[in-house]
Write an enzyme that holds these catalytic residues in place. Structure first.
Site, mmCIF file in Angstrom:
data_model
loop_
_atom_site.group_PDB
_atom_site.id
_atom_site.type_symbol
_atom_site.label_atom_id
_atom_site.label_comp_id
_atom_site.label_asym_id
_atom_site.label_seq_id
_atom_site.Cartn_x
_atom_site.Cartn_y
_atom_site.Cartn_z
ATOM 1 N N GLU A 82 27.042 73.676 -2.367
ATOM 2 C CA GLU A 82 27.132 72.685 -0.962
ATOM 3 C C GLU A 82 28.468 73.010 -0.734
ATOM 4 O O GLU A 82 28.871 72.191 0.229
ATOM 5 C CB GLU A 82 26.843 71.319 -1.340
ATOM 6 C CG GLU A 82 27.395 70.539 -2.455
ATOM 7 C CD GLU A 82 27.265 69.153 -2.147
ATOM 8 O OE1 GLU A 82 27.872 68.583 -1.180
ATOM 9 O OE2 GLU A 82 26.355 68.470 -3.046
ATOM 10 N N CYS A 114 23.365 68.619 -3.970
ATOM 11 C CA CYS A 114 23.481 68.906 -5.417
ATOM 12 C C CYS A 114 22.109 69.471 -5.857
ATOM 13 O O CYS A 114 21.805 69.960 -7.098
ATOM 14 C CB CYS A 114 23.327 67.765 -6.365
ATOM 15 S SG CYS A 114 24.899 66.703 -5.808
ATOM 16 N N SER A 209 22.713 56.267 -1.421
ATOM 17 C CA SER A 209 22.458 57.400 -2.341
ATOM 18 C C SER A 209 22.043 56.931 -3.428
ATOM 19 O O SER A 209 21.312 57.729 -4.222
ATOM 20 C CB SER A 209 23.743 58.195 -2.422
ATOM 21 O OG SER A 209 24.711 57.339 -3.173
ATOM 22 N N HIS A 247 19.921 65.161 -12.797
ATOM 23 C CA HIS A 247 21.275 65.203 -12.150
ATOM 24 C C HIS A 247 22.345 63.933 -12.307
ATOM 25 O O HIS A 247 21.778 62.831 -12.226
ATOM 26 C CB HIS A 247 20.831 65.337 -10.495
ATOM 27 C CG HIS A 247 22.323 65.228 -9.732
ATOM 28 N ND1 HIS A 247 23.355 66.292 -10.003
ATOM 29 C CD2 HIS A 247 22.496 64.239 -8.799
ATOM 30 C CE1 HIS A 247 24.155 65.966 -9.075
ATOM 31 N NE2 HIS A 247 23.718 64.831 -8.325
ATOM 32 N N ASN A 317 31.310 64.722 -11.892
ATOM 33 C CA ASN A 317 29.991 65.331 -10.899
ATOM 34 C C ASN A 317 30.270 66.795 -10.474
ATOM 35 O O ASN A 317 31.269 67.058 -9.591
ATOM 36 C CB ASN A 317 29.762 64.635 -9.811
ATOM 37 C CG ASN A 317 28.428 64.959 -8.967
ATOM 38 O OD1 ASN A 317 27.821 65.799 -9.488
ATOM 39 N ND2 ASN A 317 27.924 64.128 -8.095
ATOM 40 N N SER A 350 21.210 65.067 -2.095
ATOM 41 C CA SER A 350 21.237 64.214 -1.162
ATOM 42 C C SER A 350 20.740 64.726 0.140
ATOM 43 O O SER A 350 21.066 65.820 0.423
ATOM 44 C CB SER A 350 22.746 63.515 -0.650
ATOM 45 O OG SER A 350 23.082 62.696 -2.068
HETATM 46 N N1 ACO Z 1 33.728 46.916 -16.489
HETATM 47 C C1 ACO Z 1 32.442 47.487 -16.457
HETATM 48 N N2 ACO Z 1 31.636 47.625 -15.605
HETATM 49 C C2 ACO Z 1 32.177 47.493 -14.446
HETATM 50 C C3 ACO Z 1 33.247 46.915 -14.078
HETATM 51 C C4 ACO Z 1 34.160 46.541 -15.463
HETATM 52 N N3 ACO Z 1 35.503 46.318 -15.417
HETATM 53 N N4 ACO Z 1 33.553 46.789 -12.938
HETATM 54 C C5 ACO Z 1 32.603 47.311 -12.373
HETATM 55 N N5 ACO Z 1 31.654 47.670 -12.941
HETATM 56 C C6 ACO Z 1 30.339 48.223 -13.055
HETATM 57 C C7 ACO Z 1 29.425 47.624 -11.901
HETATM 58 O O1 ACO Z 1 28.769 46.598 -12.268
HETATM 59 C C8 ACO Z 1 28.753 48.647 -11.306
HETATM 60 O O2 ACO Z 1 27.427 48.952 -12.353
HETATM 61 P P1 ACO Z 1 26.251 48.482 -11.997
HETATM 62 O O3 ACO Z 1 25.728 48.956 -10.639
HETATM 63 O O4 ACO Z 1 25.344 49.117 -13.204
HETATM 64 O O5 ACO Z 1 25.925 46.816 -11.933
HETATM 65 C C9 ACO Z 1 29.354 49.862 -11.684
HETATM 66 O O6 ACO Z 1 30.509 49.445 -12.316
HETATM 67 C C10 ACO Z 1 30.033 50.482 -10.282
HETATM 68 O O7 ACO Z 1 30.612 49.491 -9.639
HETATM 69 P P2 ACO Z 1 30.394 49.207 -8.046
HETATM 70 O O8 ACO Z 1 31.225 48.152 -7.493
HETATM 71 O O9 ACO Z 1 28.950 49.333 -7.762
HETATM 72 O O10 ACO Z 1 31.234 50.394 -7.392
HETATM 73 P P3 ACO Z 1 31.556 50.939 -6.233
HETATM 74 O O11 ACO Z 1 30.752 50.461 -5.032
HETATM 75 O O12 ACO Z 1 32.901 51.039 -5.998
HETATM 76 O O13 ACO Z 1 31.164 52.631 -6.128
HETATM 77 C C11 ACO Z 1 29.617 54.386 -6.141
HETATM 78 C C12 ACO Z 1 30.047 53.110 -6.724
HETATM 79 C C13 ACO Z 1 28.572 53.701 -4.754
HETATM 80 C C14 ACO Z 1 28.581 55.065 -7.146
HETATM 81 C C15 ACO Z 1 30.677 55.309 -5.467
HETATM 82 O O14 ACO Z 1 31.193 55.837 -6.658
HETATM 83 C C16 ACO Z 1 30.230 56.218 -4.676
HETATM 84 O O15 ACO Z 1 29.823 56.342 -3.441
HETATM 85 N N6 ACO Z 1 29.953 57.660 -5.378
HETATM 86 C C17 ACO Z 1 29.657 58.797 -4.674
HETATM 87 C C18 ACO Z 1 28.201 58.913 -4.303
HETATM 88 C C19 ACO Z 1 27.256 59.170 -5.515
HETATM 89 O O16 ACO Z 1 27.849 59.408 -6.522
HETATM 90 N N7 ACO Z 1 25.694 58.666 -5.359
HETATM 91 C C20 ACO Z 1 24.815 59.187 -6.342
HETATM 92 C C21 ACO Z 1 23.875 60.110 -6.161
HETATM 93 S S1 ACO Z 1 24.087 61.299 -5.043
HETATM 94 C C22 ACO Z 1 25.336 62.302 -5.349
HETATM 95 O O17 ACO Z 1 24.983 62.922 -6.747
HETATM 96 C C23 ACO Z 1 26.499 62.670 -4.708
#
Ligand code: ACO
Length: 438
Positions: A82, A114, A209, A247, A317, A350
């Site tokens: 991609e 992906c 996502s 994945h 990733n 996605s």
């Molecule tokens: N210690 C331990 N865990 C913590 C802490 C800490 N200090 N702080 C946060 N966490 C946990 C949260 O509880 C959450 O876990 P949970 O959802 O299992 O409870 C996790 O860490 C992530 O925290 P969030 O606040 O949800 O993180 P944020 O919203 O800032 O971003 C996200 C996460 C959405 C995955 C972001 O990195 C993103 O957009 N990534 C790209 C998209 C992606 O990868 N999507 C996946 C499928 S598609 C693909 O492959 C591209």
């Protein structure tokens, strides 16, 4: 022909990496968010003189040389990626430079986030099944991406890598094409629109996502099970598989995906008196529901999935290669493989496209060689060069500047490349790119 599938494997990843704990500090988020919350240890990243063509050339050359594959034995080459650098010309065309005396090679690029790598593999298996009996030719699949995000919560989920497979009959890892089951849906969770100013970064709706990924796991697994039940005497659910790969955007997502798969499995097995599946009581989008599912799947996670995430934890990733890096880690394990093993793959991209398909490991003559390559790749993780979060951010800035100015190369630094790695050495006035080998 029988047992068509993967007969040789190579993996390339960049020499540069950053520690996730360092990124946590730099981004001023709570300690443990990336390392525990997302389950990531390190993140690999490419220099500004690597692009999708250079990393694809590197992994393909490695595959051809390591396994001494005769160039005239290849009749199909498919690329799954991609990471586009051209709206028309495919990466595959550039790879033809490695086949100077063989132009009869079918295949182009396949794109959907992906997922393109999985689709490329499935196409190659089909091609070999049809063509090998006629011409005795094999196929190659190159699966590669550079995953980078704009500054923000998604940036820590980047990575980069490239995998090349030889696809042939009587393979060490046959892929069973009969039972692949899909979940395909029009979704705006992650995409790369054509904008007025060029960008390598995707538009991401993070929470959509995550929900889409889990919905895809449930739907694919349900379709997969019903397909297998319709056409065979059945399988014993996840118990039928020795290793289960999903994945991996980050490894916590894999744990959640596996939890949904295991829960779907148990719901499908426990039918009521009328033969209907027990309705799902736990909801994967509800925090308590997910916690319970993770608890219920702890054994299968510990034994069949978690041990194979070493590349995913330490590179991040890689987009299309993220799923298949787990196969390599599985093959690298110390345990001897003297009997057949059953594998299950869940591919997600996605937008969205997803599939589950089964494979096997056979103790062929080539298995030892593949395992040696896989172990060598794991060792190579330790010979990478650590950079600070500041230096990582600087590198991404340089990529942005280069994209906007097209003024290249400014400071191409070969020292950040492993030996035998291709790099971008020029872009001319017509944007034509040339590459050299380091
Ligand atoms: N210690 C331990 N865990 C913590 C802490 C800490 N200090 N702080 C946060 N966490 C946990 C949260 O509880 C959450 O876990 P949970 O959802 O299992 O409870 C996790 O860490 C992530 O925290 P969030 O606040 O949800 O993180 P944020 O919203 O800032 O971003 C996200 C996460 C959405 C995955 C972001 O990195 C993103 O957009 N990534 C790209 C998209 C992606 O990868 N999507 C996946 C499928 S598609 C693909 O492959 C591209």
């Amino acid at each position: 022909v029988t047992d068509v599938g993967i007969g040789a494997i190579e993996l390339y990843f960049p020499q540069n990496f950053v520690e996730q704990s360092n990124l946590e500090e730099y981004n001023n988020v709570s300690r443990g968010k990336y390392t525990i919350g997302l389950g990531q240890q390190q993140m690999g990243f490419c220099s500004d003189n690597e692009d999708i063509v250079s990393i694809s050339l590197t992994v393909l050359r490695q595959l051809l040389e390591t396994y001494k594959i005769p160039l005239d034995s290849i009749g199909c080459l498919v690329v799954g990626t991609e990471t586009m650098i051209d709206k028309s010309k495919s990466v595959k065309t550039a790879l033809m430079d490695l086949f100077p005396n063989n132009s009869d090679i079918e295949g182009v690029d396949i794109k959907n986030a992906c997922f393109g790598g999985a689709q490329a593999l499935l196409h190659a298996v089909d091609w070999v099944t049809v063509n090998h009996p006629v011409d005795k030719k094999n196929a190659i699949v190159v699966i590669a991406d550079i995953a980078i995000y704009e500054d923000g919560p998604a940036r820590c989920t980047g990575g980069a890598g490239a995998i090349a497979f030889l696809v042939c009959p009587d393979a060490t890892i046959p892929i069973d094409r009969r039972f692949s089951a899909c979940h395909m849906k029009n979704t705006w969770d992650f995409f790369k629109p054509i904008k007025s100013t060029a960008s390598e970064y995707p538009e991401v709706d993070g929470s959509l996502s995550l929900a889409s990924y889990l919905e895809a796991v449930r739907s694919c697994y349900t379709h997969f099970t019903s397909k297998v039940l319709r056409h065979t005497s059945g399988i014993d659910g996840l118990n039928s598989f020795d290793a289960i790969f999903l994945h991996s955007p980050f490894t916590k997502m894999v744990q959640k995906g596996l939890a949904v798969m295991a829960y779907t499995d148990s719901c499908l097995r426990h039918k009521d008196q009328n033969g209907n599946g027990v309705e799902n009581r736990l909801d994967e989008n509800d925090r308590a529901g997910m916690t319970k599912m993770i608890e219920l799947s702890a054994e299968v996670w510990k034994n069949k999935t978690d041990p194979h995430l070493v590349f995913n934890r330490r590179i991040g990733n890689m987009y299309t290669p993220s799923l298949f890096a787990q196969l390599l880690a599985y093959l690298a394990s110390e345990e001897s493989i003297t009997d057949e093993r059953n594998l299950l793959f869940f591919a997600y991209g996605s937008g969205l496209a997803s599939a589950i398909f089964p494979g096997r490991v056979r103790p062929t003559a080539n298995l030892a060689k593949i395992r040696e390559v896989a172990r060598h790749c794991i060792k190579r993780l330790d010979s990478r060069q650590r950079f600070s979060a500041e230096e990582f951010t600087e590198t991404l800035k340089r990529r942005e500047e280069f994209l906007h100015s097209n003024d290249f190369p400014k400071t191409p630094s070969e020292s950040t490349l492993f030996p035998n790695t291709y790099f971008l050495n020029s872009i001319d006035k017509k944007y034509r790119r040339t590459y050299s080998l380091h």
